[in-house]
Design an enzyme around this catalytic site. Sequence first.
Site, PDB file in Angstrom:
ATOM      1  N   ARG A   1      -5.816  -6.866   6.772  1.00 29.98           N
ATOM      2  CA  ARG A   1      -5.047  -5.654   7.107  1.00 29.98           C
ATOM      3  C   ARG A   1      -4.302  -5.805   8.436  1.00 29.98           C
ATOM      4  O   ARG A   1      -4.179  -4.845   9.194  1.00 29.98           O
ATOM      5  CB  ARG A   1      -5.938  -4.405   7.143  1.00 29.98           C
ATOM      6  CG  ARG A   1      -6.516  -4.029   5.786  1.00 29.98           C
ATOM      7  CD  ARG A   1      -6.896  -2.541   5.748  1.00 29.98           C
ATOM      8  NE  ARG A   1      -7.766  -2.277   4.607  1.00 29.98           N
ATOM      9  CZ  ARG A   1      -9.044  -1.901   4.692  1.00 29.98           C
ATOM     10  NH1 ARG A   1      -9.608  -1.718   5.873  1.00 29.98           N
ATOM     11  NH2 ARG A   1      -9.752  -1.683   3.606  1.00 29.98           N
TER      12      ARG A   1
ATOM     13  N   ARG B   1      -1.704   0.570   9.587  1.00 31.27           N
ATOM     14  CA  ARG B   1      -1.442   1.822  10.305  1.00 31.27           C
ATOM     15  C   ARG B   1      -1.722   1.777  11.799  1.00 31.27           C
ATOM     16  O   ARG B   1      -1.351   2.700  12.517  1.00 31.27           O
ATOM     17  CB  ARG B   1      -2.251   2.958   9.658  1.00 31.27           C
ATOM     18  CG  ARG B   1      -1.707   3.396   8.308  1.00 31.27           C
ATOM     19  CD  ARG B   1      -2.615   4.409   7.638  1.00 31.27           C
ATOM     20  NE  ARG B   1      -3.867   3.809   7.199  1.00 31.27           N
ATOM     21  CZ  ARG B   1      -4.920   4.498   6.776  1.00 31.27           C
ATOM     22  NH1 ARG B   1      -4.881   5.828   6.771  1.00 31.27           N
ATOM     23  NH2 ARG B   1      -6.018   3.885   6.378  1.00 31.27           N
TER      24      ARG B   1
ATOM     25  N   ARG C   1       6.322   4.060   7.199  1.00 31.13           N
ATOM     26  CA  ARG C   1       5.603   4.979   6.311  1.00 31.13           C
ATOM     27  C   ARG C   1       6.009   6.439   6.502  1.00 31.13           C
ATOM     28  O   ARG C   1       5.712   7.276   5.645  1.00 31.13           O
ATOM     29  CB  ARG C   1       4.090   4.855   6.540  1.00 31.13           C
ATOM     30  CG  ARG C   1       3.414   3.672   5.862  1.00 31.13           C
ATOM     31  CD  ARG C   1       3.424   3.747   4.342  1.00 31.13           C
ATOM     32  NE  ARG C   1       3.120   5.067   3.838  1.00 31.13           N
ATOM     33  CZ  ARG C   1       1.898   5.565   3.724  1.00 31.13           C
ATOM     34  NH1 ARG C   1       0.857   4.852   4.088  1.00 31.13           N
ATOM     35  NH2 ARG C   1       1.718   6.774   3.239  1.00 31.13           N
TER      36      ARG C   1
ATOM     37  N   ASP D   1      -1.509  -4.067  -2.432  1.00 33.81           N
ATOM     38  CA  ASP D   1      -2.810  -3.425  -2.568  1.00 33.81           C
ATOM     39  C   ASP D   1      -3.502  -3.985  -3.796  1.00 33.81           C
ATOM     40  O   ASP D   1      -2.838  -4.327  -4.783  1.00 33.81           O
ATOM     41  CB  ASP D   1      -2.643  -1.906  -2.710  1.00 33.81           C
ATOM     42  CG  ASP D   1      -3.964  -1.179  -2.511  1.00 33.81           C
ATOM     43  OD1 ASP D   1      -4.675  -0.959  -3.520  1.00 33.81           O
ATOM     44  OD2 ASP D   1      -4.303  -0.841  -1.370  1.00 33.81           O
TER      45      ASP D   1
ATOM     46  N   TYR E   1     -13.454   0.768  -8.905  1.00 31.29           N
ATOM     47  CA  TYR E   1     -12.455   1.799  -8.599  1.00 31.29           C
ATOM     48  C   TYR E   1     -12.027   2.544  -9.859  1.00 31.29           C
ATOM     49  O   TYR E   1     -11.891   3.772  -9.854  1.00 31.29           O
ATOM     50  CB  TYR E   1     -11.230   1.170  -7.938  1.00 31.29           C
ATOM     51  CG  TYR E   1     -11.347   1.005  -6.447  1.00 31.29           C
ATOM     52  CD1 TYR E   1     -11.342   2.112  -5.600  1.00 31.29           C
ATOM     53  CD2 TYR E   1     -11.450  -0.260  -5.870  1.00 31.29           C
ATOM     54  CE1 TYR E   1     -11.437   1.966  -4.224  1.00 31.29           C
ATOM     55  CE2 TYR E   1     -11.548  -0.418  -4.490  1.00 31.29           C
ATOM     56  CZ  TYR E   1     -11.539   0.698  -3.679  1.00 31.29           C
ATOM     57  OH  TYR E   1     -11.637   0.555  -2.315  1.00 31.29           O
TER      58      TYR E   1
END
Length: 364
Positions: free
Chosen positions: A37, A41, A50, A86, A164
């Site tokens: 990552r 963010r 974003r 992702d 998931y």
Amino acid sequence: MSEENINKNEFPELKNDTFLKACRGEEVPYVPVWIMRQAGRYLPEFKSVRADVDFFSVCRTPELACKVTLQPLDRFPLDAAIIFSDILVVPQAMGIEVQMIPGKGPFFPNPIRTIEDLSRVQFPVDVNKELGYVFDALTLTRKRLEGRVPLIGFTGAPWTLMTYCIEGSGGTTMSNSKSWLYKHPAESHKFLSMLTRVCIDYLLGQIKAGAQALQIFDSWSNELSPAMFKEYCLPYLVQIGKEVKAVHPEIPLICFAKGSNFALEDLSKSGAYDVLGIDWTIEPSVAREMVADRVSLQGNLDPCVLYCGDQVIRDQTQKMLQSFGTTKRLIANLGHGMHPTHPIEGPESYVKAVHELSKQMINK
């Protein structure tokens, strides 16, 4: 797609191959480092992208995916880039709706809860049609990197993807997905086999598009007992590695089965992977003993160390490097991904510490 020429045969020559050498167990001038990552963010420039676009739109727009992939490399002297995407693009490619809820994470409006629900899963999958946007992003990014560092592609592992799909989100007790394995073993293997086939085709497509190494993320493997891991994770992880290697033996493969430390020996003996990732729940010296010199290791600093300032980061990095015992067959990383709240100074200090301290160890 950009007007820019992205002919796959015209990729620039690689200038820094330290990461690839470490994957293969060759001598390196320092320990290479990249961070899971590393595009995300915690970077203000990522937040600015974003601000106008939702998460999956960034993934599906090659120009934007390329832009955010390169952002951390413009800040830190990392030794590899990893394409911004992702793991849940695979379920999407199989016709399963996935939303990314701001502040909460992934959400599946219609999870796979019954064996009848399996009929809703699209299979087989034409990965070029369904995931071509990832391939375009890889090709564009490989060209725009201009050979600075290698480009890593990735996929989620079958068990993690299945989890998931059944749970409908992350951060649960995994009771739905784990009970599936006990209640519906045959259907579980069927679903895992479908996911495995899509993952293999997807990874082969990523190599064709320009990926120079690949990582398989099994983020929820630590939820399974050793016996359940051996039945529902290991065979599919090995199948993925072996089938990809049969076509592209030159491409390093990394398996990160988070927290499944008991599996390191089996994975290292499988011949399916060049590198095994470890998190902070195992001492590097113990991991090294389990895998011997069969594979390289990647990891394993606790991400929370990056909150603690330059000196703590440097001290903990030194302890980590010393515990690995050798600078050979080692790629420095975190034990999991960057946090959205990490200060910019954290990864900056970590990358610098890895490079400086490992050079000192090598030149002793």
